[in-house]
Design a protein around this motif. Structure first.
Motif, PDB file in Angstrom:
ATOM      1  N   LEU A  56       5.621 -11.844 -10.419  1.00 25.66           N
ATOM      2  CA  LEU A  56       6.681 -11.010 -10.987  1.00 25.66           C
ATOM      3  C   LEU A  56       6.077  -9.841 -11.755  1.00 25.66           C
ATOM      4  O   LEU A  56       5.211 -10.016 -12.617  1.00 25.66           O
ATOM      5  N   GLU A  57       6.553  -8.617 -11.409  1.00 23.96           N
ATOM      6  CA  GLU A  57       6.227  -7.393 -12.146  1.00 23.96           C
ATOM      7  C   GLU A  57       4.722  -7.240 -12.413  1.00 23.96           C
ATOM      8  O   GLU A  57       4.266  -7.188 -13.552  1.00 23.96           O
ATOM      9  N   VAL A  58       3.965  -7.191 -11.332  1.00 24.45           N
ATOM     10  CA  VAL A  58       2.525  -6.956 -11.424  1.00 24.45           C
ATOM     11  C   VAL A  58       2.275  -5.456 -11.551  1.00 24.45           C
ATOM     12  O   VAL A  58       2.811  -4.667 -10.766  1.00 24.45           O
ATOM     13  N   HIS A  59       1.476  -5.040 -12.520  1.00 23.89           N
ATOM     14  CA  HIS A  59       1.189  -3.624 -12.722  1.00 23.89           C
ATOM     15  C   HIS A  59       0.140  -3.157 -11.705  1.00 23.89           C
ATOM     16  O   HIS A  59      -0.973  -3.657 -11.676  1.00 23.89           O
ATOM     17  N   LEU A  60       0.544  -2.187 -10.879  1.00 30.56           N
ATOM     18  CA  LEU A  60      -0.352  -1.618  -9.866  1.00 30.56           C
ATOM     19  C   LEU A  60      -0.469  -0.122 -10.146  1.00 30.56           C
ATOM     20  O   LEU A  60       0.238   0.695  -9.554  1.00 30.56           O
ATOM     21  N   GLY A  61      -1.351   0.236 -11.060  1.00 32.25           N
ATOM     22  CA  GLY A  61      -1.451   1.636 -11.439  1.00 32.25           C
ATOM     23  C   GLY A  61      -0.169   2.068 -12.120  1.00 32.25           C
ATOM     24  O   GLY A  61       0.249   1.504 -13.112  1.00 32.25           O
ATOM     25  N   GLY A  62       0.480   3.082 -11.549  1.00 32.43           N
ATOM     26  CA  GLY A  62       1.727   3.569 -12.118  1.00 32.43           C
ATOM     27  C   GLY A  62       2.959   2.906 -11.555  1.00 32.43           C
ATOM     28  O   GLY A  62       4.083   3.318 -11.870  1.00 32.43           O
ATOM     29  N   SER A  63       2.812   1.899 -10.724  1.00 32.41           N
ATOM     30  CA  SER A  63       3.952   1.215 -10.104  1.00 32.41           C
ATOM     31  C   SER A  63       3.989  -0.249 -10.521  1.00 32.41           C
ATOM     32  O   SER A  63       2.945  -0.882 -10.687  1.00 32.41           O
ATOM     33  N   VAL A  64       5.219  -0.752 -10.663  1.00 34.49           N
ATOM     34  CA  VAL A  64       5.402  -2.158 -11.030  1.00 34.49           C
ATOM     35  C   VAL A  64       6.489  -2.739 -10.121  1.00 34.49           C
ATOM     36  O   VAL A  64       7.685  -2.661 -10.433  1.00 34.49           O
ATOM     37  N   GLU A  76      11.456   8.725  -5.036  1.00 36.24           N
ATOM     38  CA  GLU A  76      10.154   8.777  -5.703  1.00 36.24           C
ATOM     39  C   GLU A  76       9.557   7.385  -5.855  1.00 36.24           C
ATOM     40  O   GLU A  76       8.367   7.179  -5.600  1.00 36.24           O
ATOM     41  N   ARG A  77      10.389   6.414  -6.258  1.00 30.49           N
ATOM     42  CA  ARG A  77       9.897   5.047  -6.407  1.00 30.49           C
ATOM     43  C   ARG A  77       9.505   4.458  -5.051  1.00 30.49           C
ATOM     44  O   ARG A  77       8.499   3.758  -4.924  1.00 30.49           O
ATOM     45  N   ILE A  78      10.299   4.735  -4.021  1.00 35.05           N
ATOM     46  CA  ILE A  78       9.976   4.244  -2.683  1.00 35.05           C
ATOM     47  C   ILE A  78       8.636   4.815  -2.218  1.00 35.05           C
ATOM     48  O   ILE A  78       7.803   4.092  -1.659  1.00 35.05           O
ATOM     49  N   ASP A  79       8.417   6.111  -2.468  1.00 33.75           N
ATOM     50  CA  ASP A  79       7.147   6.735  -2.069  1.00 33.75           C
ATOM     51  C   ASP A  79       5.971   6.097  -2.799  1.00 33.75           C
ATOM     52  O   ASP A  79       4.905   5.864  -2.200  1.00 33.75           O
ATOM     53  N   ARG A  80       6.140   5.820  -4.102  1.00 36.86           N
ATOM     54  CA  ARG A  80       5.045   5.228  -4.870  1.00 36.86           C
ATOM     55  C   ARG A  80       4.726   3.825  -4.372  1.00 36.86           C
ATOM     56  O   ARG A  80       3.559   3.444  -4.249  1.00 36.86           O
ATOM     57  N   LEU A  81       5.764   3.040  -4.082  1.00 33.52           N
ATOM     58  CA  LEU A  81       5.530   1.675  -3.608  1.00 33.52           C
ATOM     59  C   LEU A  81       4.954   1.659  -2.195  1.00 33.52           C
ATOM     60  O   LEU A  81       4.069   0.865  -1.889  1.00 33.52           O
ATOM     61  N   SER A  82       5.458   2.534  -1.337  1.00 36.81           N
ATOM     62  CA  SER A  82       4.982   2.552   0.055  1.00 36.81           C
ATOM     63  C   SER A  82       3.556   3.069   0.160  1.00 36.81           C
ATOM     64  O   SER A  82       2.887   2.828   1.170  1.00 36.81           O
ATOM     65  N   SER A  83       3.079   3.788  -0.874  1.00 37.91           N
ATOM     66  CA  SER A  83       1.720   4.325  -0.823  1.00 37.91           C
ATOM     67  C   SER A  83       0.665   3.220  -0.794  1.00 37.91           C
ATOM     68  O   SER A  83      -0.480   3.467  -0.399  1.00 37.91           O
ATOM     69  N   PHE A  84       1.038   1.991  -1.174  1.00 39.67           N
ATOM     70  CA  PHE A  84       0.092   0.879  -1.141  1.00 39.67           C
ATOM     71  C   PHE A  84      -0.041   0.292   0.262  1.00 39.67           C
ATOM     72  O   PHE A  84      -0.935  -0.519   0.512  1.00 39.67           O
ATOM     73  N   GLY A  85       0.854   0.670   1.167  1.00 41.57           N
ATOM     74  CA  GLY A  85       0.757   0.214   2.548  1.00 41.57           C
ATOM     75  C   GLY A  85       1.447  -1.106   2.833  1.00 41.57           C
ATOM     76  O   GLY A  85       1.459  -1.561   3.983  1.00 41.57           O
ATOM     77  N   PHE A  86       2.046  -1.735   1.811  1.00 42.12           N
ATOM     78  CA  PHE A  86       2.736  -3.009   2.028  1.00 42.12           C
ATOM     79  C   PHE A  86       4.220  -2.754   2.311  1.00 42.12           C
ATOM     80  O   PHE A  86       4.804  -1.790   1.799  1.00 42.12           O
ATOM     81  N   PRO A  87       4.869  -3.617   3.098  1.00 43.24           N
ATOM     82  CA  PRO A  87       6.309  -3.478   3.306  1.00 43.24           C
ATOM     83  C   PRO A  87       7.065  -3.605   1.981  1.00 43.24           C
ATOM     84  O   PRO A  87       6.666  -4.360   1.104  1.00 43.24           O
TER      85      PRO A  87
END
Length: 249
Positions: A122-130, A160-171
């Motif tokens: 739950l809510e793992v911090h990945l750089g600027g995205s959670v 913007e949030r979708i772009d940040r999350l998708s930048s990690f390459g995971f669905p």
């Protein structure tokens, strides 16, 4: 005093209480009734996924934020308990316009599937995205897969949030609680998170991009081959009869 007491007794005997206009201002059971009412209210709110202890939330958080925090925790608890989730199917449609104006359309799809989860965070911090939730599973070929799960209550997820999350390459999977409408009980919420696909959609999936690129490549190759065949036929038609005769001889 005896005469006064006797007179008061006779007066009280003639008194009649007007119950129709009576109401309790205090009662010896008030404290117990208050505790019972509060316990029932908390149980009802918890069943409706609308209760979060103040100790579990920030004092600055509003009711909407506390409710979203509760739902995020509930999603994690459900997935940890059930150890599975039904993922919606994949569908992509690609189009290619040929040189003659004809538009070729191809589709690719994959049905919904259920996966057995190995971990839920739950809510793992990945750089600027959670991401709200990160779920992981291992397929039959022993490949490890991970997805981000976003829980939507009222506000839609921005680009913007979708772009940040998708930048990690995971669905990135969205579970939209707002689609259910009305009061959501724990049982209904569990069914939505685990078994249903109606309230779920892929915000991003790398396979969709890959398959769309593959479909476009196939259609482009076929269009190029068709154009080459048309040019070849035109070249043959432009050869005069005398030239054909000379070539024959």
């Amino acid at each position: 005093e005896a005469e006064l007491d006797e007179g008061a007794r006779r007066v009280f005997e003639r008194l009649e209480l007007a119950w129709s206009g009576a109401c309790w201002t205090r009662h010896w059971s008030d404290a117990d009734l208050d505790r019972d009412a509060e316990a029932k209210a908390r149980a009802s709110a918890a069943e409706a996924l609308d209760w979060l202890d103040q100790a579990d939330s920030s004092d600055k958080a509003g009711s909407a934020q506390r409710r979203e925090t509760l739902l995020h925790r509930e999603v994690k608890a459900i997935l940890e308990r059930e150890k599975r989730i039904c993922l919606p199917g994949l569908h992509v449609e690609a189009q290619w316009r040929r040189s003659n104006g004809f538009v070729d359309t191809r589709t690719w799809s994959e049905p919904a599937s259920e996966v057995a989860l190995t971990s839920v965070e739950l809510e793992v911090h990945l750089g600027g995205s959670v991401p709200d939730v990160i779920a992981t599973w291992v397929d039959d070929d022993r490949w490890t897969h991970s997805i981000f799960i976003e829980v939507t209550v009222t506000n839609p997820i921005g680009d913007e949030r979708i772009d940040r999350l998708s930048s990690f390459g995971f669905p990135v999977l969205e579970i939209d609680i707002g689609r259910m409408g009305g009061v959501v009980t724990c049982e209904e919420f569990t069914r939505l998170v685990v078994d249903e696909v109606a309230g779920k959609r892929w915000l991003y999936h790398p396979t969709l991009n890959e398959e769309e690129g593959h479909l476009l490549a196939v259609m482009k190759r076929e269009a190029d081959e068709l154009d080459a065949a048309v040019r070849k036929r035109q070249e043959l038609l432009e050869v005069s009869a005398a030239d054909w005769g000379q070539r024959y001889l």
